[in-house]
Design a protein around this motif. Structure first.
Motif, short mmCIF file in Angstrom:
data_model
loop_
_atom_site.label_atom_id
_atom_site.label_comp_id
_atom_site.label_asym_id
_atom_site.label_seq_id
_atom_site.Cartn_x
_atom_site.Cartn_y
_atom_site.Cartn_z
N PRO A 57 0.81 -1.23 0.00
CA PRO A 57 0.00 0.00 0.00
C PRO A 57 0.84 1.28 0.00
O PRO A 57 2.01 1.27 0.40
N ASP A 58 0.22 2.37 -0.41
CA ASP A 58 0.89 3.65 -0.55
C ASP A 58 1.35 4.25 0.78
O ASP A 58 2.37 4.92 0.85
N LEU A 59 0.55 4.04 1.81
CA LEU A 59 0.82 4.64 3.13
C LEU A 59 0.75 3.57 4.21
O LEU A 59 0.00 2.60 4.09
N TYR A 60 1.53 3.77 5.25
CA TYR A 60 1.40 2.94 6.44
C TYR A 60 1.74 3.79 7.65
O TYR A 60 2.34 4.86 7.52
N GLY A 61 1.33 3.32 8.80
CA GLY A 61 1.61 4.07 10.01
C GLY A 61 1.05 3.38 11.23
O GLY A 61 0.77 2.19 11.20
N PHE A 62 0.90 4.17 12.30
CA PHE A 62 0.35 3.61 13.54
C PHE A 62 -0.43 4.67 14.29
O PHE A 62 -0.18 5.87 14.17
N ARG A 63 -1.40 4.17 15.07
CA ARG A 63 -2.21 5.04 15.93
C ARG A 63 -1.42 5.30 17.20
O ARG A 63 -0.81 4.39 17.76
N TRP A 64 -1.45 6.53 17.67
CA TRP A 64 -0.75 6.87 18.90
C TRP A 64 -1.38 6.21 20.12
O TRP A 64 -0.70 5.86 21.08
N SER A 65 -2.69 6.03 20.08
CA SER A 65 -3.41 5.53 21.26
C SER A 65 -2.99 4.12 21.67
O SER A 65 -2.86 3.83 22.86
N ASP A 66 -2.77 3.25 20.69
CA ASP A 66 -2.45 1.85 21.01
C ASP A 66 -1.32 1.28 20.17
O ASP A 66 -1.04 0.09 20.23
N HIS A 67 -0.69 2.13 19.37
CA HIS A 67 0.43 1.73 18.50
C HIS A 67 0.04 0.67 17.48
O HIS A 67 0.89 -0.04 16.96
N GLN A 68 -1.23 0.58 17.16
CA GLN A 68 -1.72 -0.38 16.17
C GLN A 68 -1.32 0.10 14.77
O GLN A 68 -1.54 1.25 14.40
N THR A 69 -0.73 -0.80 14.01
CA THR A 69 -0.28 -0.50 12.65
C THR A 69 -1.44 -0.53 11.66
O THR A 69 -2.37 -1.32 11.82
N ILE A 123 -5.05 -4.03 10.06
CA ILE A 123 -5.90 -2.93 9.64
C ILE A 123 -5.39 -2.40 8.31
O ILE A 123 -4.21 -2.05 8.17
N HIS A 124 -6.29 -2.36 7.32
CA HIS A 124 -5.91 -1.83 6.01
C HIS A 124 -7.15 -1.62 5.15
O HIS A 124 -8.22 -2.15 5.45
N GLY A 125 -6.98 -0.85 4.09
CA GLY A 125 -8.08 -0.66 3.16
C GLY A 125 -7.75 0.33 2.08
O GLY A 125 -6.66 0.90 2.05
N ILE A 126 -8.71 0.51 1.19
CA ILE A 126 -8.60 1.48 0.11
C ILE A 126 -9.29 2.76 0.56
O ILE A 126 -10.44 2.74 1.00
N ALA A 127 -8.56 3.86 0.47
CA ALA A 127 -9.11 5.17 0.81
C ALA A 127 -9.16 6.04 -0.43
O ALA A 127 -8.15 6.19 -1.12
N ARG A 128 -10.32 6.59 -0.69
CA ARG A 128 -10.51 7.50 -1.81
C ARG A 128 -10.65 8.94 -1.32
O ARG A 128 -10.82 9.86 -2.10
N SER A 129 -10.56 9.09 0.00
CA SER A 129 -10.69 10.41 0.62
C SER A 129 -10.08 10.34 2.03
O SER A 129 -9.91 9.25 2.58
N PRO A 130 -9.81 11.51 2.62
CA PRO A 130 -9.35 11.51 4.01
C PRO A 130 -10.37 10.86 4.95
O PRO A 130 -9.99 10.17 5.90
N GLU A 131 -11.64 11.04 4.66
CA GLU A 131 -12.69 10.45 5.51
C GLU A 131 -12.61 8.92 5.49
O GLU A 131 -12.78 8.27 6.53
N ASP A 132 -12.37 8.35 4.31
CA ASP A 132 -12.20 6.88 4.22
C ASP A 132 -11.04 6.43 5.08
O ASP A 132 -11.14 5.44 5.81
N ALA A 133 -9.91 7.13 4.97
CA ALA A 133 -8.71 6.74 5.72
C ALA A 133 -8.95 6.80 7.23
O ALA A 133 -8.58 5.88 7.97
N ILE A 134 -9.59 7.86 7.69
CA ILE A 134 -9.88 7.98 9.12
C ILE A 134 -10.82 6.87 9.57
O ILE A 134 -10.65 6.29 10.64
N LYS A 135 -11.81 6.56 8.76
CA LYS A 135 -12.74 5.47 9.08
C LYS A 135 -11.99 4.14 9.22
O LYS A 135 -12.19 3.40 10.19
N ILE A 136 -11.11 3.84 8.27
CA ILE A 136 -10.33 2.60 8.30
C ILE A 136 -9.53 2.52 9.60
O ILE A 136 -9.57 1.51 10.31
N VAL A 137 -8.83 3.60 9.91
CA VAL A 137 -7.95 3.60 11.08
C VAL A 137 -8.74 3.63 12.39
O VAL A 137 -8.50 2.82 13.29
N ASP A 138 -9.70 4.54 12.51
CA ASP A 138 -10.45 4.67 13.76
C ASP A 138 -11.26 3.42 14.09
O ASP A 138 -11.36 3.03 15.26
#
Length: 113
Positions: free
Chosen positions: A47-59, A88-103
């Motif tokens: 995938p194009d982007l990867y990272g982690f949530r600060w709250s629980d360090h989930q990738t 956790i992963h998915g296709i995001a077509r907008s910032p809202e999609d990405a936040i939904k995937i991560v949250d």
């Protein structure tokens, strides 16, 4: 239509503001003097982007697509690899999609139509 690059930049900004650390994947190839190609970067389909949530360090991993973009076969294979491991992963077509995937901790969002 908004370009994938612009969508990606907006997603990176939105996730960073949403208590996440995000990295953009860079890949490329160089032709060597003997004519062979040297490829750098990650495995095909990553995938194009990867990272982690600060709250629980989930990738998480995010594949960025335009409104009409479709995943390539190698991207579907990488999706299957991540799905089998519950990542956790998915296709995001907008910032809202990405936040939904991560949250929401979604696995494979956008791959199954």
């Amino acid at each position: 239509m908004t370009s994938e690059h612009l969508i990606q930049d907006k997603i990176r900004l939105a996730l960073s503001r949403n208590q996440c650390t995000v990295f953009r994947i860079n890949v490329g190839s160089v032709r060597l003097p003997d004519g062979r190609y040297f490829k750098t970067g990650v495995p095909s389909g990553h995938p194009d982007l990867y990272g982690f949530r600060w709250s629980d360090h989930q990738t998480f991993y995010i594949e960025v697509k335009t409104s009409t973009g479709r995943p390539r076969k190698d991207q579907v294979r990488f999706h299957e690899f991540l799905t089998k491991r519950g990542v956790i992963h998915g296709i995001a077509r907008s910032p809202e999609d990405a936040i939904k995937i991560v949250d929401e901790g979604l696995i494979g969002y956008g791959f199954k139509q």
